[in-house]
Design a protein around this motif. Structure first.
Motif: not given
Length: 200
Positions: A94, A98, A102, A105, A109, A168-169, A172
């Motif tokens: 995962y 990301a 990017r 992703a 998200h 990940a959020r 990002l």
């Protein structure tokens, strides 16, 4: 496949690729029919023919990349032998996705993807059933083997992927206090403690 069908598929791919580029550069607000047709070189009529609207295009784009992400997660499980190593592989896959994709992703998200998921969650889940089934079967196998806690599948999914999605959020969003390589080492152990069968 006829030449017309091949041209149609090529047009769809061109529009989807252009839409992701525009989204990455301009965000939700900049993703307009005009911006996509300009970036793709595809006519307005073709966009409407294939997707019906800019929302239809966005929904198809989310589905395209969701399918790719789920495919990566399923592939990551293929060479694992235990629930513990499977969790480690899922987290790594995962976070790698990301980093490597990017722009996609960010889309997955995004508030648009969240709204789409909330408004049409059952249809989205049904559409991805073939991809989700191996993940559910993997979890069920290890619940049956006594390695994973006997929790309903949606709860196991949330406990395993929820923290990874959260990290990940954060990454990002541009917050610079998240090291994804460090997270890929630390998260699996914390997640494992939450889902292993002997957890209190």
């Amino acid at each position: 496949m006829s030449r017309k069908q091949q041209r149609g598929e090529a047009t769809v791919e061109t529009l989807l690729d252009a839409a992701l580029r525009v989204y990455a550069e301009a965000g939700d607000q900049g993703l307009t029919v005009g911006a996509v047709t300009k970036a793709s070189g595809v006519s307005l009529g073709s966009l409407y023919h294939h997707f019906g609207s800019i929302d239809g295009l966005m929904n198809a784009l989310v589905m395209r990349w969701l399918e790719r992400l789920l495919g990566e997660l399923v592939k990551a499980l293929e060479n694992t032998r235990t629930a513990h190593t499977g969790i480690r592989a899922l987290v790594r896959a995962y976070l790698d996705f990301a980093q490597e994709h990017r722009d996609a992703a960010l889309l997955l998200h995004s508030s648009h993807a969240d709204r789409q998921g909330m408004a049409d969650g059952r249809r989205l889940r049904d559409a991805q059933e073939a991809r989700l089934s191996p993940l559910a079967q993997w979890a069920e196998r290890y619940v049956d083997a006594g390695e994973l806690a006997p929790l309903p599948a949606p709860l196991l999914e949330a406990l395993i992927l929820g923290p990874v999605i959260g990290v990940a959020r954060r990454w990002l969003s541009g917050v610079d206090d998240v090291d994804l390589d460090q997270a890929a080492v630390l998260l699996p152990e914390r997640i494992w403690r939450a889902v292993k069968a002997d957890s209190p």
